[in-house]
Scaffold this active site. Structure first.
Site, mmCIF file in Angstrom:
data_model
loop_
_atom_site.group_PDB
_atom_site.id
_atom_site.type_symbol
_atom_site.label_atom_id
_atom_site.label_comp_id
_atom_site.label_asym_id
_atom_site.label_seq_id
_atom_site.Cartn_x
_atom_site.Cartn_y
_atom_site.Cartn_z
ATOM 1 N N SER A 138 22.592 0.669 4.115
ATOM 2 C CA SER A 138 21.917 0.209 2.893
ATOM 3 C C SER A 138 22.773 0.539 1.672
ATOM 4 O O SER A 138 23.639 1.429 1.739
ATOM 5 C CB SER A 138 20.570 0.942 2.769
ATOM 6 O OG SER A 138 19.993 0.715 1.507
ATOM 7 N N TYR A 151 14.955 8.280 3.288
ATOM 8 C CA TYR A 151 15.660 7.030 3.594
ATOM 9 C C TYR A 151 17.113 7.116 3.099
ATOM 10 O O TYR A 151 18.046 6.792 3.826
ATOM 11 C CB TYR A 151 14.913 5.874 2.928
ATOM 12 C CG TYR A 151 15.454 4.494 3.234
ATOM 13 C CD1 TYR A 151 14.968 3.755 4.301
ATOM 14 C CD2 TYR A 151 16.435 3.908 2.427
ATOM 15 C CE1 TYR A 151 15.442 2.475 4.565
ATOM 16 C CE2 TYR A 151 16.912 2.635 2.687
ATOM 17 C CZ TYR A 151 16.411 1.926 3.746
ATOM 18 O OH TYR A 151 16.887 0.653 4.004
HETATM 19 N N1 LIG Z 1 15.171 -5.500 3.202
HETATM 20 C C1 LIG Z 1 15.982 -4.793 2.432
HETATM 21 O O1 LIG Z 1 15.968 -4.908 1.193
HETATM 22 C C2 LIG Z 1 16.946 -3.834 3.066
HETATM 23 C C3 LIG Z 1 17.911 -3.248 2.238
HETATM 24 C C4 LIG Z 1 18.820 -2.367 2.792
HETATM 25 C C5 LIG Z 1 18.760 -2.079 4.141
HETATM 26 N N2 LIG Z 1 17.806 -2.641 4.934
HETATM 27 C C6 LIG Z 1 17.792 -2.301 6.343
HETATM 28 O O2 LIG Z 1 17.762 -3.473 7.126
HETATM 29 C C7 LIG Z 1 17.179 -3.173 8.393
HETATM 30 C C8 LIG Z 1 16.122 -4.192 8.744
HETATM 31 O O3 LIG Z 1 15.060 -4.095 7.828
HETATM 32 P P1 LIG Z 1 14.234 -5.365 7.310
HETATM 33 O O4 LIG Z 1 14.349 -5.373 5.845
HETATM 34 O O5 LIG Z 1 14.605 -6.556 8.084
HETATM 35 O O6 LIG Z 1 12.743 -4.855 7.624
HETATM 36 P P2 LIG Z 1 11.603 -5.396 8.600
HETATM 37 O O7 LIG Z 1 10.455 -4.495 8.397
HETATM 38 O O8 LIG Z 1 11.417 -6.866 8.411
HETATM 39 O O9 LIG Z 1 12.228 -5.179 10.047
HETATM 40 C C9 LIG Z 1 12.337 -3.930 10.658
HETATM 41 C C10 LIG Z 1 12.037 -4.089 12.126
HETATM 42 O O10 LIG Z 1 12.214 -2.805 12.736
HETATM 43 C C11 LIG Z 1 11.143 -2.631 13.640
HETATM 44 N N3 LIG Z 1 10.903 -1.216 13.895
HETATM 45 C C12 LIG Z 1 10.321 -0.300 13.075
HETATM 46 N N4 LIG Z 1 10.204 0.864 13.714
HETATM 47 C C13 LIG Z 1 10.707 0.678 14.961
HETATM 48 C C14 LIG Z 1 10.852 1.520 16.093
HETATM 49 N N5 LIG Z 1 10.424 2.799 16.101
HETATM 50 N N6 LIG Z 1 11.444 1.004 17.197
HETATM 51 C C15 LIG Z 1 11.852 -0.291 17.211
HETATM 52 N N7 LIG Z 1 11.724 -1.132 16.193
HETATM 53 C C16 LIG Z 1 11.146 -0.638 15.068
HETATM 54 C C17 LIG Z 1 9.952 -3.309 13.001
HETATM 55 O O11 LIG Z 1 8.943 -3.592 13.954
HETATM 56 C C18 LIG Z 1 10.606 -4.546 12.401
HETATM 57 O O12 LIG Z 1 10.591 -5.621 13.319
HETATM 58 C C19 LIG Z 1 16.647 -1.732 8.277
HETATM 59 O O13 LIG Z 1 17.595 -0.854 8.839
HETATM 60 C C20 LIG Z 1 16.565 -1.528 6.784
HETATM 61 O O14 LIG Z 1 16.624 -0.168 6.425
HETATM 62 C C21 LIG Z 1 16.897 -3.518 4.420
#
Ligand SMILES: NC(=O)c1ccc[n+]([C@@H]2O[C@H](COP(=O)([O-])OP(=O)(O)OC[C@H]3O[C@@H](n4cnc5c(N)ncnc54)[C@H](O)[C@@H]3O)[C@@H](O)[C@H]2O)c1
Length: 270
Positions: A138, A151
């Site tokens: 991130s 986080y």
């Molecule tokens: N969306 C943003 O702005 C953003 C920014 C920086 C980093 N990220 C990172 O991107 C990645 C994906 O996030 P996203 O934004 O697509 O969120 P999201 O909530 O859409 O997807 C996350 C997925 O992880 C799954 N998950 C949660 N806990 C779990 C577990 N214990 N075991 C297996 N699966 C699990 C959820 O069910 C979900 O399908 C993450 O690592 C997040 O930290 C997102």
């Protein structure tokens, strides 16, 4: 035609993980969608067709990673790509209010999960002396103030773990890289259930967008493109790298917010 790869995406049922799963299948790869959202993962796998498999994978459980890697090898003969994508925002709030159990829980989902994924993917990839691991970190890995404390700490550690392990695994032909997304429009922002924090999250999100040169949130596919590139041979000389994909957020203050004297042309030469 490029060889069909076998890719495991954790948290593959939603957001960035879903976009990665779609992108891999569009490229002709096989994708294993590992998630705890069973119904969502199955629906996605069905929509993607025979090249996709939904699998129950809780990233806190070592056994689930062992199982996923075994299935990749038994069913498809190999594992080429792991995307350590699953995470949660984790516990919010001031440091003095965070119980240690909350730290442990959030840390297990955000950071320990990445260790477990790399460990078992490395075991599966080593016999072929080839593979690519992409960890989703991130902008919060690199700058304070973009996320809750746990986080931020865990995502910073994901980048450092990426660098450290990349030095070891490259000797087995396995590259390890990270992607650092900025503000991406996914359910992670809306998944916070506490009403007070929901409103605050929305405010923080808008603030970020206002603060960045490209004044919009990114789309999950824009992160999936970077993940797919790092997973592919097109990035064959890239290792231990944390690729920032943030619409310019970390580059600095937007041009439109800079003082007028900086934006206006003032000749130096007379
Ligand atoms: N969306 C943003 O702005 C953003 C920014 C920086 C980093 N990220 C990172 O991107 C990645 C994906 O996030 P996203 O934004 O697509 O969120 P999201 O909530 O859409 O997807 C996350 C997925 O992880 C799954 N998950 C949660 N806990 C779990 C577990 N214990 N075991 C297996 N699966 C699990 C959820 O069910 C979900 O399908 C993450 O690592 C997040 O930290 C997102």
């Amino acid at each position: 035609m490029a060889e069909r790869r076998v890719c495991l995406v954790t948290g593959g049922a939603s957001g960035i993980g879903e976009a990665c799963a779609r992108a891999f299948v569009a490229r002709g790869d096989i994708v294993i969608i590992g998630d705890i959202q069973d119904a969502k993962a199955s629906t996605l796998a069905q929509a993607l067709g025979p090249k996709a498999l939904a699998l129950r994978l809780d990233v806190r459980e070592e056994h689930d990673f062992e199982n996923a890697c075994r299935i990749a090898q038994e069913r498809y003969g190999k594992l080429d790509v792991l995307v350590n994508n699953a995470a949660i925002i984790g516990t919010l709030g001031p440091i003095a209010s965070i119980p240690v159990e909350e730290w442990d829980y959030s840390q297990a989902v955000i950071l320990r999960s990445v260790f477990l994924g790399i460990k078992h993917a490395a075991r599966a990839m080593t016999p072929k002396q080839a593979g690519s691991i992409v960890n989703v970190a991130s902008v919060a890995s690199l700058m304070g103030g973009y996320s809750p404390h746990i986080y931020a700490a865990c995502k910073a550690a994901v980048v450092q773990l990426t660098k450290s392990v990349s030095l070891e695994l490259v000797e087995q032909g396995i590259r390890v890289n990270a992607v650092c997304p900025g503000n991406i429009e996914t359910p992670i922002h809306t998944g916070v259930t506490d009403e007070r924090w929901k409103a605050r999250m929305a405010k923080i999100r808008d603030l970020h967008v206002d603060e960045q040169a490209m004044p919009r949130m990114g789309q999950p596919q824009e992160i999936a493109s970077a993940v797919c590139w790092l997973a592919s041979d097109e990035s064959s000389y890239v290792n231990g790298h944390a690729l920032v994909v943030d619409g310019g957020l970390l580059a600095g203050r937007p041009w439109r917010q800079q003082p007028a004297f900086l934006r206006e042309f003032h000749p130096t030469r007379k």
